[in-house]
Enzyme design. Structure first.
Site, PDB file in Angstrom:
ATOM      1  N   ASN A  34       0.857  -1.188   0.000  1.00 38.01           N
ATOM      2  CA  ASN A  34       0.000   0.000   0.000  1.00 38.01           C
ATOM      3  C   ASN A  34       0.891   1.236   0.000  1.00 38.01           C
ATOM      4  O   ASN A  34       2.036   1.169   0.448  1.00 38.01           O
ATOM      5  CB  ASN A  34      -0.834   0.047   1.283  1.00 38.01           C
ATOM      6  CG  ASN A  34      -1.996  -0.900   1.274  1.00 38.01           C
ATOM      7  OD1 ASN A  34      -1.934  -1.970   0.687  1.00 38.01           O
ATOM      8  ND2 ASN A  34      -3.051  -0.519   1.941  1.00 38.01           N
TER       9      ASN A  34
HETATM   10 CA    CA Z   1      -6.936  -2.475   4.072  1.00 41.05          CA
END
Ligand code: CA
Ligand code: CTP
Length: 225
Positions: A34
């Site tokens: 991420n």
């Molecule tokens: Ca997540």
């Protein structure tokens, strides 16, 4: 006034903070992750330490420096982050700020996967990562205060409230990370604080100011204020 003279409402308290992304290997040279700078989580670890807490920061791979006054443990993968957090329970405070990768590659390759010119790559088989916040929020040694973050691009309040409930948290700091807000990777943050009793919009603040306010709020709650 010297920093050392500042009041220490969290003296004698222990805290665990997660920060940064996790990297989930595809092979020795590639990973899934991420977006996360680690700025907000690191600032929270430092703010809790300034209030006197004994802080362990479990950080995924970031380019920023370890904060002062904090023990920093460096990890790569979500499972390593989970193990590092759970091994430090019991604690009084948990603030889970990391942008943990939701999935990992089921069987990462031991050797670098080579391109075959003109051929489509083999699809990646993914499997779900452990939910660290949820594990902590339902743990037999659950900290007195469990805080989570919710990075959303839509339905901020509904998604935040659902996360509060599902993960067994006392507090969710919800932020709108739509690309147009410029929050991802930046130094400022505009958050809503979600608790069982309601939602509070905080003003547009620096990530350090959000950290100081959150640390003070945690201290007030632990003191029963
Ligand atoms: Ca997540
Ligand atoms: N979190 C965690 N472990 C995970 C996933 C999330 O500890 N495997 C924590 C984050 O650190 C954050 C909170 O849970 O404090 C919410 O993370 P978020 O990604 O917004 O929620 P998810 O439950 O993963 O849901 P989704 O990504 O689908 O919105």
């Amino acid at each position: 006034r010297l920093l050392d003279d500042a009041p220490k409402p969290l003296a004698g308290r222990t805290a665990i903070v997660t920060s940064g992304p996790t990297h989930e290997p595809i092979d020795p040279v590639r990973y899934i992750a991420n977006r996360s700078s680690g700025r907000q989580g690191h600032a929270i670890a430092a703010a809790l330490a300034r209030l006197g807490a004994d802080v362990t920061l479990v950080s995924g791979p970031v380019t920023i420096a370890d904060p002062q006054g904090v023990v920093t443990v460096h990890v790569e993968r979500a499972e390593e982050m989970r193990d590092a957090v759970i091994s430090r329970l019991p604690a009084d405070i948990a603030v889970m700020v990391a942008a943990v990768a939701d999935w990992r590659v089921a069987a990462s390759a031991e050797q670098k996967i080579k391109k075959k010119p003109g051929e489509a790559p083999a699809p990646l088989q993914l499997t779900e990562n452990p939910d660290i916040l949820k594990t902590v929020g339902h743990h037999e040694h659950r900290p007195k205060i469990v805080v989570g973050f919710a990075a959303e691009t839509e339905n901020l309040e509904d998604n935040g409230r659902a996360k509060l409930e599902r993960k067994g948290a006392d507090l969710i700091v919800a932020n709108d990370v739509s690309p147009e807000t410029g929050i991802m990777g930046g130094t400022r943050n505009s958050v809503k604080l979600i608790t069982k009793v309601g939602v509070e919009q905080w003003p547009d603040l620096s990530k350090d100011e959000v950290a100081d306010r959150l640390a003070q709020l945690i201290a007030d709650r632990l003191a029963g204020a």
